[in-house]
Design an enzyme around this catalytic site. Structure first.
Site, PDB file in Angstrom:
ATOM      1  N   PRO A   4       0.788  -1.400   0.189  1.00 34.43           N
ATOM      2  CG  PRO A   4       0.054  -0.833   2.230  1.00 34.43           C
ATOM      3  CD  PRO A   4       0.701  -1.875   1.261  1.00 34.43           C
ATOM      4  CB  CYS A   5       3.139   2.798  -2.497  1.00 33.54           C
ATOM      5  SG  CYS A   5       2.210   2.161  -3.848  1.00 33.54           S
ATOM      6  CG  HIS A   6      -3.080   3.367  -1.333  1.00 36.65           C
ATOM      7  ND1 HIS A   6      -2.490   2.014  -1.697  1.00 36.65           N
ATOM      8  CD2 HIS A   6      -4.040   3.547  -0.551  1.00 36.65           C
ATOM      9  CE1 HIS A   6      -3.444   1.214  -0.876  1.00 36.65           C
ATOM     10  NE2 HIS A   6      -4.191   2.137  -0.079  1.00 36.65           N
TER      11      HIS A   6
END
Length: 165
Positions: free
Chosen positions: A131-133
């Site tokens: 989850p780089c978001h």
């Protein structure tokens, strides 16, 4: 795979998921080139599914439906040791939470490496699952996102958290 954030490209290497990327984004071929180089893999455009891709599509669908907060998939990273250490830390950010690039650098034990952490974050080839978001700018802004800021807003909104700025 069709999703609320657009068409996604998924790839597996053996039994591990190695790519979830946005089909229409600029630079979309860079992760594929990195996969070919680092994993010594051949990229096949194959409509046939593998078991890991079947499970990944199902779990991503559940995530977008609001029925899944964590993914349970075998992952295959294709990066430098530094990048992989950042990506593994991304997996520890809980659903519905965000942290800044600076905080991620501190958690890594490299507080001065904010730019390197941001670059590793941007090189993440397994979007949504890794989850780089959930990583935002230090003053609460969105920061960047390979899938575009609208996709990042949608993902963070789905998780019930949006940056304040």
């Amino acid at each position: 795979m069709t999703s609320p954030v657009g068409e996604l490209i998924l790839a597996a290497c053996g039994d591990g998921l190695c790519l979830v990327d946005f089909a229409g984004r600029k630079g979309r071929f860079r992760p594929l080139e990195r996969l070919k180089e680092r994993l010594r893999a051949q990229v096949r455009d194959d409509d046939g599914m593998s078991p890991v891709l079947d499970v990944a599509c199902r779990q991503i669908g559940e995530y977008f439906a609001g029925d899944r907060k964590a993914f349970d998939l075998p992952l295959m990273f294709a990066g430098t040791p530094f990048q992989e250490s950042v990506w593994k830390l991304l997996l520890e950010i809980p659903h519905g939470r965000t942290i800044s690039y600076g905080e991620l650098a501190v958690r890594l034990g490299r507080p001065q490496a904010v730019r390197a952490v941001a670059a590793a974050n941007a090189a993440n080839a397994i979007s949504i699952i890794v989850p780089c978001h959930r990583v935002t700018a230090c003053r609460g802004g969105l920061g960047g996102y390979a899938g575009g800021l609208e996709a990042k807003r949608l993902l963070l909104g789905l998780e019930g958290v949006l940056p304040t700025v």
